[in-house]
Design a protein around this motif. Structure first.
Motif, PDB file in Angstrom:
ATOM      1  N   ASP A 699      14.188 -26.146 -35.341  1.00  0.00           N
ATOM      2  CA  ASP A 699      15.039 -26.455 -36.492  1.00  0.00           C
ATOM      3  C   ASP A 699      14.721 -27.881 -36.897  1.00  0.00           C
ATOM      4  OD1 ASP A 699      16.992 -26.969 -38.358  1.00  0.00           O
ATOM      5  OD2 ASP A 699      18.611 -26.022 -37.205  1.00  0.00           O
ATOM      6  N   THR A 700      14.006 -28.043 -38.006  1.00  0.00           N
ATOM      7  CA  THR A 700      13.576 -29.389 -38.414  1.00  0.00           C
ATOM      8  C   THR A 700      14.750 -30.254 -38.851  1.00  0.00           C
ATOM      9  OG1 THR A 700      13.169 -28.690 -40.700  1.00  0.00           O
ATOM     10  CG2 THR A 700      11.334 -28.476 -39.145  1.00  0.00           C
ATOM     11  N   GLY A 705      12.384 -33.683 -38.586  1.00  0.00           N
ATOM     12  CA  GLY A 705      12.535 -33.935 -39.997  1.00  0.00           C
ATOM     13  C   GLY A 705      11.821 -32.905 -40.848  1.00  0.00           C
ATOM     14  N   ALA A 706      12.073 -32.970 -42.158  1.00  0.00           N
ATOM     15  CA  ALA A 706      11.521 -31.984 -43.084  1.00  0.00           C
ATOM     16  C   ALA A 706       9.998 -31.987 -43.047  1.00  0.00           C
ATOM     17  CB  ALA A 706      12.027 -32.264 -44.496  1.00  0.00           C
ATOM     18  N   LEU A 707       9.424 -30.803 -43.302  1.00  0.00           N
ATOM     19  CA  LEU A 707       7.974 -30.659 -43.351  1.00  0.00           C
ATOM     20  C   LEU A 707       7.497 -30.977 -44.753  1.00  0.00           C
ATOM     21  CD1 LEU A 707       5.340 -29.702 -41.897  1.00  0.00           C
ATOM     22  CD2 LEU A 707       5.873 -27.403 -42.728  1.00  0.00           C
ATOM     23  N   GLY A 708       6.602 -31.964 -44.886  1.00  0.00           N
ATOM     24  CA  GLY A 708       6.120 -32.381 -46.183  1.00  0.00           C
ATOM     25  C   GLY A 708       4.967 -31.537 -46.677  1.00  0.00           C
ATOM     26  N   GLY A 709       4.749 -31.549 -48.004  1.00  0.00           N
ATOM     27  CA  GLY A 709       3.675 -30.786 -48.599  1.00  0.00           C
ATOM     28  C   GLY A 709       2.309 -31.203 -48.059  1.00  0.00           C
ATOM     29  N   GLY A 710       1.475 -30.247 -47.723  1.00  0.00           N
ATOM     30  CA  GLY A 710       0.153 -30.516 -47.180  1.00  0.00           C
ATOM     31  C   GLY A 710       0.158 -30.899 -45.716  1.00  0.00           C
ATOM     32  N   GLN A 711       1.331 -30.903 -45.095  1.00  0.00           N
ATOM     33  CA  GLN A 711       1.424 -31.277 -43.688  1.00  0.00           C
ATOM     34  C   GLN A 711       1.547 -30.033 -42.812  1.00  0.00           C
ATOM     35  OE1 GLN A 711       4.805 -33.891 -43.343  1.00  0.00           O
ATOM     36  NE2 GLN A 711       3.733 -35.622 -44.301  1.00  0.00           N
ATOM     37  N   THR A 712       1.262 -30.217 -41.515  1.00  0.00           N
ATOM     38  CA  THR A 712       1.426 -29.136 -40.525  1.00  0.00           C
ATOM     39  C   THR A 712       2.368 -29.612 -39.433  1.00  0.00           C
ATOM     40  OG1 THR A 712      -0.494 -29.869 -39.243  1.00  0.00           O
ATOM     41  CG2 THR A 712      -0.898 -28.224 -40.951  1.00  0.00           C
ATOM     42  N   ARG A 713       2.993 -28.677 -38.797  1.00  0.00           N
ATOM     43  CA  ARG A 713       3.879 -28.956 -37.664  1.00  0.00           C
ATOM     44  C   ARG A 713       3.604 -27.896 -36.594  1.00  0.00           C
ATOM     45  NH1 ARG A 713       9.000 -31.161 -38.202  1.00  0.00           N
ATOM     46  NH2 ARG A 713       7.982 -32.355 -39.846  1.00  0.00           N
ATOM     47  N   THR A 714       3.230 -28.329 -35.392  1.00  0.00           N
ATOM     48  CA  THR A 714       2.958 -27.405 -34.282  1.00  0.00           C
ATOM     49  C   THR A 714       4.211 -27.244 -33.445  1.00  0.00           C
ATOM     50  OG1 THR A 714       0.616 -27.969 -34.224  1.00  0.00           O
ATOM     51  CG2 THR A 714       1.526 -26.970 -32.253  1.00  0.00           C
ATOM     52  N   THR A 737      15.089 -24.126 -46.017  1.00  0.00           N
ATOM     53  CA  THR A 737      16.291 -24.655 -46.656  1.00  0.00           C
ATOM     54  C   THR A 737      16.011 -26.072 -47.145  1.00  0.00           C
ATOM     55  OG1 THR A 737      18.666 -25.071 -46.376  1.00  0.00           O
ATOM     56  CG2 THR A 737      17.255 -25.507 -44.475  1.00  0.00           C
ATOM     57  N   GLY A 738      16.631 -26.438 -48.216  1.00  0.00           N
ATOM     58  CA  GLY A 738      16.462 -27.791 -48.754  1.00  0.00           C
ATOM     59  C   GLY A 738      15.103 -28.022 -49.364  1.00  0.00           C
ATOM     60  N   SER A 739      14.456 -26.981 -49.874  1.00  0.00           N
ATOM     61  CA  SER A 739      13.137 -27.151 -50.475  1.00  0.00           C
ATOM     62  C   SER A 739      13.238 -27.966 -51.754  1.00  0.00           C
ATOM     63  CB  SER A 739      12.526 -25.786 -50.773  1.00  0.00           C
ATOM     64  OG  SER A 739      11.298 -25.924 -51.446  1.00  0.00           O
ATOM     65  N   THR A 740      12.275 -28.869 -51.958  1.00  0.00           N
ATOM     66  CA  THR A 740      12.301 -29.711 -53.153  1.00  0.00           C
ATOM     67  C   THR A 740      11.482 -29.141 -54.294  1.00  0.00           C
ATOM     68  OG1 THR A 740      10.415 -30.990 -52.346  1.00  0.00           O
ATOM     69  CG2 THR A 740      12.620 -31.779 -51.737  1.00  0.00           C
ATOM     70  N   GLU A 741      10.615 -28.155 -54.021  1.00  0.00           N
ATOM     71  CA  GLU A 741       9.763 -27.575 -55.055  1.00  0.00           C
ATOM     72  C   GLU A 741       9.529 -26.097 -54.754  1.00  0.00           C
ATOM     73  OE1 GLU A 741       6.064 -29.568 -55.771  1.00  0.00           O
ATOM     74  OE2 GLU A 741       6.908 -31.561 -55.317  1.00  0.00           O
ATOM     75  N   GLY A 789       5.756 -30.283 -51.974  1.00  0.00           N
ATOM     76  CA  GLY A 789       7.150 -30.672 -51.806  1.00  0.00           C
ATOM     77  C   GLY A 789       7.473 -30.917 -50.354  1.00  0.00           C
ATOM     78  N   SER A 790       8.731 -30.672 -50.003  1.00  0.00           N
ATOM     79  CA  SER A 790       9.137 -30.746 -48.598  1.00  0.00           C
ATOM     80  C   SER A 790      10.247 -29.736 -48.376  1.00  0.00           C
ATOM     81  CB  SER A 790       9.615 -32.157 -48.229  1.00  0.00           C
ATOM     82  OG  SER A 790      10.820 -32.481 -48.926  1.00  0.00           O
ATOM     83  N   THR A 791      10.413 -29.343 -47.125  1.00  0.00           N
ATOM     84  CA  THR A 791      11.423 -28.342 -46.799  1.00  0.00           C
ATOM     85  C   THR A 791      11.786 -28.443 -45.332  1.00  0.00           C
ATOM     86  OG1 THR A 791      11.962 -25.991 -46.907  1.00  0.00           O
ATOM     87  CG2 THR A 791       9.729 -26.551 -46.224  1.00  0.00           C
ATOM     88  N   HIS A 792      13.017 -28.054 -45.031  1.00  0.00           N
ATOM     89  CA  HIS A 792      13.399 -27.850 -43.640  1.00  0.00           C
ATOM     90  C   HIS A 792      13.126 -26.391 -43.271  1.00  0.00           C
ATOM     91  CE1 HIS A 792      15.111 -31.637 -42.454  1.00  0.00           C
ATOM     92  NE2 HIS A 792      15.785 -31.725 -43.616  1.00  0.00           N
ATOM     93  N   LEU A 793      12.719 -26.183 -42.035  1.00  0.00           N
ATOM     94  CA  LEU A 793      12.419 -24.836 -41.545  1.00  0.00           C
ATOM     95  C   LEU A 793      13.210 -24.562 -40.280  1.00  0.00           C
ATOM     96  CD1 LEU A 793       8.529 -24.749 -42.031  1.00  0.00           C
ATOM     97  CD2 LEU A 793      10.271 -23.716 -43.504  1.00  0.00           C
ATOM     98  N   VAL A 794      13.726 -23.329 -40.200  1.00  0.00           N
ATOM     99  CA  VAL A 794      14.470 -22.878 -39.029  1.00  0.00           C
ATOM    100  C   VAL A 794      13.790 -21.618 -38.499  1.00  0.00           C
ATOM    101  CG1 VAL A 794      16.693 -22.126 -38.123  1.00  0.00           C
ATOM    102  CG2 VAL A 794      16.607 -23.810 -39.988  1.00  0.00           C
TER     103      VAL A 794
END
Length: 918
Positions: A699-700, A705-714, A737-741, A789-794
């Protein structure tokens, strides 16, 4: 064999070289044993040399052997020793060393470079030894070397006879280099050997009177084929086949000499019935006698009286064991050194197609090997290999042998315990008195006792009427189906249980769904049904006598439980690039990727259901998409709901149709369709599924924190939260949730290999979720990516796949289990029970849709009677219809659906398959 007279002449010329040891004294064991294969038997050089405790080395046996004893040497392993035999036998009681192997041609192998020596001994026999260190006989008498293979790796002679040795015999052997006889040795006989010289003559006798070379095949390389020099008087060369070899790598590039007799060796030396091949008739090379060269046998005969029956050929082709060769039946059977058998152990054979031009009408061949009436093959034909008992069965044998003029004997064994039929006729018949599955054999035997066999199976049946019977079983994919598509609902019809007294000429199968098969043999056949159900299958058999019989039975056709095969996601359809959108009223076929077994273990041609991520975008109106197996009627279920102009995606689990495809259709309007291939279920392979109550694994909003556009999270997903480290794929609910785009999210296994697929489509200000099944990457992780954009992921895990998982998946024809639009909305905080799942299911693959929502919230789906988890299965939004693929535990064939406190919803639940243990 033909002329009796020739046979007498042949026998008269034999020299008895293959002596048989006489019986030993009563207190002396007749046999000693050598066996260095210590993995099989214990051995000792200090032991008795018995079969139970053999010597470990040949040398130990050579020190212990006594006159009349035979040393049997196991051929399984090489012997790392040079061997010297210096103990003697007695007249009529030689000491004998023989290869003791599983076949007549077994050889005792000395390790590389190890030599065999016979030194100062007499009455010695050595048979079946191989060495690369050469063989030397020194100061010895009455020594027989038979079936020796000697290749001297030093380039020195393969056989050296010296120091006045007497009566040494080399027979049926192969020498890689020359045989040299010297030092006053007398009476050496070289018979039926294959040999070649390199730097010296192939047979090189120097100061060795009475040396005889008979029936050898000789390759002359850098010197003469046969050379008698020095005091080698009274020597002789008979029946030899001498080839000249190209002078490559020779210091002397000039012509080779076939037979060379020195000035001091000419007295009493005789040469006759040899064949010299590769020598030009009008050039130097074939002979050199007393320092004078002779260009052909005629010139030699005129000058010396020798070589009267020698033959000369300018080319080596067509000479030797070849039909029409002048070497066949043209030798001297009375020549000194003639053996009773040739290099291969065969006796002289009379080719009836060739005149006997040998001495006094004899028919021995020239060279080491005797041309035989070769039995190449025999073919057995059985007129009826399937017939009832009491029928006369006719058989015929057709033999392929070289001469074809000599008679063969045929032995027919009918395999039922009756006495074989032996005859010179190539045909026989037999009446079987009782049913059997018998094997008929024929053996063709020639006059020399050589035999070749062939066999055929025969089915002898009871003399009863034709009665059809068959089995009908699911046909499941296996490794034997390489390069073949095996679709679900395939059934194999096998008529092997039929009682058929006569062979079947026709088989008709009616599968009960309108499909039929016709064949000429009663072999198993497969058929793929379009949908599950009960079908009446009818099989009719017709035999060669015209009798018919029909049987029918009801066959239950259903999907088979299957394991899951996770693959790297790939895009299989994007109508934005094809220009062929999906639309209402028209089904769009979708090809499932078929990768056969030969392509690897992941994609196969045996998928029963596929897992897809399906995205609908650019819809012309509010609509929904249904996905179902090709060939089946469109169901009332739905998979993706989308608003006009919007984008919506969902995971879809759907059976594969009988043609290996699936179908998709919009309820109305048009839209672009994007399909990503995630994995498949297949019987007999894949991983088992273990359902979980929804378990949060990431749960970011609380970590990272939120996952930004063009970024990866392992994210670590295996080896944590009750999911085992060996899990191969994880099923989880992915919520943004909380997506900006407007954006999309990809979940994938390997961080450096991001696919072009997507799992979740995001919109600003909306919570959106989708279930994903993702293969586990390195160290139990998966990687998340968003494009902009950016978004939180669960991430909430709802189950995992592993080798030791609990359950297999059974797909079903998509069916609707519940629809509250006919019973009333599910109120906030209320729980509904959905039934209709098989009672033995431990999990289910559902599509759950929320519609006509009055307030934002979420639904949670879980096993009936279990504690409700603190996780969502799909997020609801006012004014929107939201579907989601839900994998959930099941209890007693039921699941529970809880509505959060956001607002009332209509809830629609569709079943696409279920999981069972076993």
């Amino acid at each position: 064999m033909r002329p009796t007279r020739a046979t007498v002449l042949l026998t008269a010329g034999l020299v008895t070289l293959l002596g048989v040891p006489s019986a030993a004294a009563a207190d002396t064991p007749a046999t000693l044993y050598v066996d260095n294969n210590r993995n099989v038997v214990d051995c000792s050089d200090d032991g008795p040399g018995s079969k139970d405790l053999p010597f470990c080395t040949i040398s130990a046996a050579a020190k212990a052997v006594r006159p009349g004893q035979t040393v049997r040497i196991n051929t399984a392993s090489p012997y790392a020793e040079a061997v010297t035999i210096d103990r003697s036998g007695e007249s009529g009681k030689p000491v004998t060393f023989v290869a003791d192997g599983p076949t007549a041609g077994s050889l005792v192998q000395l390790s590389s470079g190890k030599a065999l020596k016979v030194s100062g001994a007499s009455h010695v026999v050595v048979r079946g030894l191989r060495t690369t260190g050469g063989v030397q006989v020194s100061a010895s008498t009455d020594v027989e070397l038979d079936r020796i293979t000697s290749y001297s790796i030093t380039g020195s002679p393969s056989l050296l006879v010296d120091q006045g040795s007497v009566d040494v015999r080399l027979t049926r052997s192969s020498l890689g280099y020359s045989a040299r006889v010297e030092g006053g040795s007398r009476g050496t006989v070289l018979s039926n050997n294959k040999m070649q010289g390199v730097a010296t003559a192939s047979v090189d006798a120097v100061d060795a009177p009475g040396t005889i070379a008979t029936n050898n095949t000789i390759y002359a390389r850098c010197d003469a084929g046969v050379s008698f020099r020095g005091g080698s008087t009274g020597s002789g060369a008979f029946n030899n086949l001498i080839y000249t070899a190209p002078p490559s790598a020779c210091a002397n590039p000039g012509p080779r000499t076939g037979i060379l007799v020195g000035q001091s060796a000419a007295a009493g030396t005789r040469v006759d019935y040899n064949m010299l091949a590769g020598f030009l008739p009008d050039g130097p090379g074939p002979y050199k006698w007393a320092e004078t060269a002779y260009a052909n046998p005629e010139a030699l005969r005129t000058a010396t009286g020798q070589g009267a029956h020698d033959l000369l050929a300018s080319e080596a082709g067509g000479v030797g064991m070849t039909d029409g060769s002048p070497t066949i039946d043209s030798g001297d059977p009375t020549a000194p050194g003639v053996l009773p058998t040739d290099y291969d152990g065969y006796p002289a054979a009379d080719d009836p197609r060739v005149p006997n031009t040998g001495k006094d009408g004899g028919y021995i061949d020239r060279g080491a090997r005797e041309t035989q009436d070769e039995l190449r093959s025999v073919l057995l034909e059985v007129a009826r290999n399937w017939a009832p008992a009491g029928t006369t069965v006719q058989t015929k044998a057709t033999a392929d042998h070289s001469w074809r003029l000599s008679p063969l004997t045929y032995r027919f064994d009918f395999g039922d315990g009756t006495a074989p039929v032996v005859s010179t006729a190539p045909a026989a018949e037999h009446v079987y008195r009782a049913p059997c599955a018998c094997t008929v054999k024929v053996a063709a035997v020639d006059g020399a006792g050589r035999k070749i066999e062939h066999q055929q199976s025969i089915k002898v049946t009871p003399a009863t009427p034709l009665a059809t019977a068959f089995t009908a079983q699911p046909y499941l994919p296996s490794a034997s189906d390489a390069n073949r598509l095996v679709t679900p609902l395939s059934v194999q019809v096998d008529p092997q249980g039929a009682a058929a007294p006569w062979p079947i000429a026709r088989m008709d199968v009616d599968y009960g769904d309108g499909a039929k098969d016709t064949g000429s043999t009663p072999d198993p056949v497969q058929h793929a049904y379009k949908q599950p159900g009960t079908y009446k299958v009818t099989v009719t058999l017709t035999d060669i006598k015209g009798a018919t019989s029909t049987a029918e039975r009801s066959v239950q056709v259903a999907y088979t439980p299957a394991g899951y095969v996770a693959v790297r996601p790939s895009r299989v359809l994007d109508t934005r690039t094809t220009g062929s959108p999906v639309q209402g009223g028209t089904a769009t076929p979708i090809d499932v990727p078929v990768h056969y077994y030969s392509s690897g273990p992941h994609h196969t041609a045996g998928a029963s259901a596929v897992v897809l991520n399906v995205t609908v975008t650019g819809a012309t109106e509010d609509t929904h998409l249904s996905v179902w197996p090709s060939g089946q009627p469109r169901p009332v279920t739905s998979n993706v709901n989308v608003k006009a102009g919007g984008t919506s995606s969902n995971t879809v689990t759907v059976p594969v149709g009988a043609d290996g495809k699936i179908s998709a259709q919009l309820n109305s309007g048009k839209a672009a369709l994007i399909v990503d291939y995630v994995g498949h279920y297949q019987p007999n392979t894949g991983q088992r599924f273990t359902p979980l109550a929804p378990t949060r694994v990431a749960d970011t909003r609380t970590a990272g924190g939120a996952l930004g556009g063009g970024q990866t999270r392992t994210v670590k997903v295996a080896g944590v939260n009750g999911i085992p480290a060996d899990a191969t794929a994880i099923a989880f609910n992915l919520t943004g949730t909380g997506s900006t785009e407007n954006a999309h999210v990809i979940a994938y296994p390997e961080a450096d290999k991001r696919p072009t697929t997507s799992n979740l489509n995001l919109e600003p200000g909306k919570d959106k979720s989708n279930q994903a099944i993702v293969p586990v990457g390195p160290n139990g992780t998966i990687t998340l990516y968003t494009n902009t954009g950016s978004t939180h992921l669960v991430l909430d895990a709802v189950g995992y796949y592993a080798k030791d998982g609990k359950a297999l998946f059974t797909p079903v024809v998509p069916q609707r289990l519940a629809d509250t639009r006919t019973t009333g909305k599910l109120a906030p905080g209320a729980t509904a029970t959905v039934a209709g799942i098989p009672a033995n299911a431990v999990g289910a693959a559902l599509n759950v849709t929320a519609t006509d929502t009055t307030g934002p919230g979420f639904l949670t789906v879980y096993g009936h009677g279990a504690t409700r988890p603190e996780a969502s299965s799909l997020n609801t939004r006012p004014g929107e219809t939201v579907p989601n693929h839900v994998t959930t535990p099941v209890a007693d064939g039921r699941v529970s659906v809880w509505n959060s406190h956001g607002g009332a919803n209509h809830v629609i639940t569709d079943l696409f398959g279920y999981f069972t243990q076993g």
